[in-house]
Design an enzyme around this catalytic site. Sequence first.
Site, PDB file in Angstrom:
ATOM      1  N   PRO A 246       0.790  -1.246   0.000  1.00  0.00           N
ATOM      2  CA  PRO A 246       0.000   0.000   0.000  1.00  0.00           C
ATOM      3  C   PRO A 246       0.816   1.287   0.000  1.00  0.00           C
ATOM      4  O   PRO A 246       0.799   2.062   0.953  1.00  0.00           O
ATOM      5  CB  PRO A 246      -0.821  -0.131   1.288  1.00  0.00           C
ATOM      6  CG  PRO A 246       0.057  -0.925   2.200  1.00  0.00           C
ATOM      7  CD  PRO A 246       0.776  -1.908   1.316  1.00  0.00           C
ATOM      8  N   CYS A 247       1.519   1.541  -1.098  1.00  0.00           N
ATOM      9  CA  CYS A 247       2.274   2.781  -1.200  1.00  0.00           C
ATOM     10  C   CYS A 247       1.341   3.992  -1.249  1.00  0.00           C
ATOM     11  O   CYS A 247       1.768   5.121  -0.999  1.00  0.00           O
ATOM     12  CB  CYS A 247       3.198   2.756  -2.422  1.00  0.00           C
ATOM     13  SG  CYS A 247       2.381   2.420  -3.984  1.00  0.00           S
ATOM     14  N   HIS A 248       0.051   3.738  -1.526  1.00  0.00           N
ATOM     15  CA  HIS A 248      -0.922   4.832  -1.564  1.00  0.00           C
ATOM     16  C   HIS A 248      -1.196   5.392  -0.166  1.00  0.00           C
ATOM     17  O   HIS A 248      -1.789   6.464  -0.033  1.00  0.00           O
ATOM     18  CB  HIS A 248      -2.238   4.353  -2.196  1.00  0.00           C
ATOM     19  CG  HIS A 248      -2.844   3.166  -1.513  1.00  0.00           C
ATOM     20  ND1 HIS A 248      -2.511   1.875  -1.859  1.00  0.00           N
ATOM     21  CD2 HIS A 248      -3.731   3.064  -0.497  1.00  0.00           C
ATOM     22  CE1 HIS A 248      -3.183   1.026  -1.093  1.00  0.00           C
ATOM     23  NE2 HIS A 248      -3.925   1.722  -0.259  1.00  0.00           N
TER      24      HIS A 248
END
Length: 283
Positions: A246-248
């Site tokens: 989850p780089c978001h």
Amino acid sequence: MNEQQQLNYSRIAEAIAYIKSNFKEQPNLDEIAQKVHLSPFHFQRLFSEWAGTTPKKFLQYISLGHAKILLKDQQATLFDTAFETGLSGTGRLHDLFINIEGMTPAEYKNGGKNLSVNYSFAESPFGNLIVASTPRGICYMAFNDDEANALSDLKQKFSNAIFQRKLDLMQQNALFIFQNDWSKLPEIKLHLKGTDFQLKVWETLLKIPLGKLSTYGNIAEQIGNPNASRAVGTAIGSNPVAFLIPCHRVIQSSGNIGGYLWGNTRKTAIIGWESAKTDIVEM
């Protein structure tokens, strides 16, 4: 830069030059620290702060780079490559490639020729995507509405691999995440290829809870490199598995959304979607 910082920089630059020149001897921590007149403990800490990785890992990266040239450009045998790189045998060469490249030396030498990659296209709440897997796990996931471009990008990641359009169980488990079936998360295995620093950053991203956010600075602190925010941002931008890693969930310390490989609008939508889902769960 003050006098002490300049001295530290000079020592680390000297250490890096020494490792590059003497990697075939595979010098240990004590030997390198002695060259820059520091204790092994102090040198290890100082090197990690300035270089973003340990002396041992840096030596491995240099060794790996040399081994790649021998295997790919000179078509050397595994035995000769191990010997010319200063490794004790092909077993250590194998471990070096698996730990950093995510593939064996033979797979790298053949351009991934022996690597089997299944891929499929799917719909998600945030647009169409491509998901790909090897026998070891999910190796790639990316948002892309153009299937031809999506497949082309995948093939660039794994040149000469054997590709088959097939939805397998690994991909199905990964796609369940969009259906709120988070019970499938323990069944999702990842097959990632990256540097030790990148892998450490991606592993830290996996620990950010659903619906929560972190900052580049926080991630840098969690991996033990508080001054490496810029390097963290680069590693996040190299994330090969959208949404699952989850780089978001990482934003700027100012509160700005920050960049996202698959578009800032999509990043904002994902953050809002996850926040809404956790609000429902908490109610």
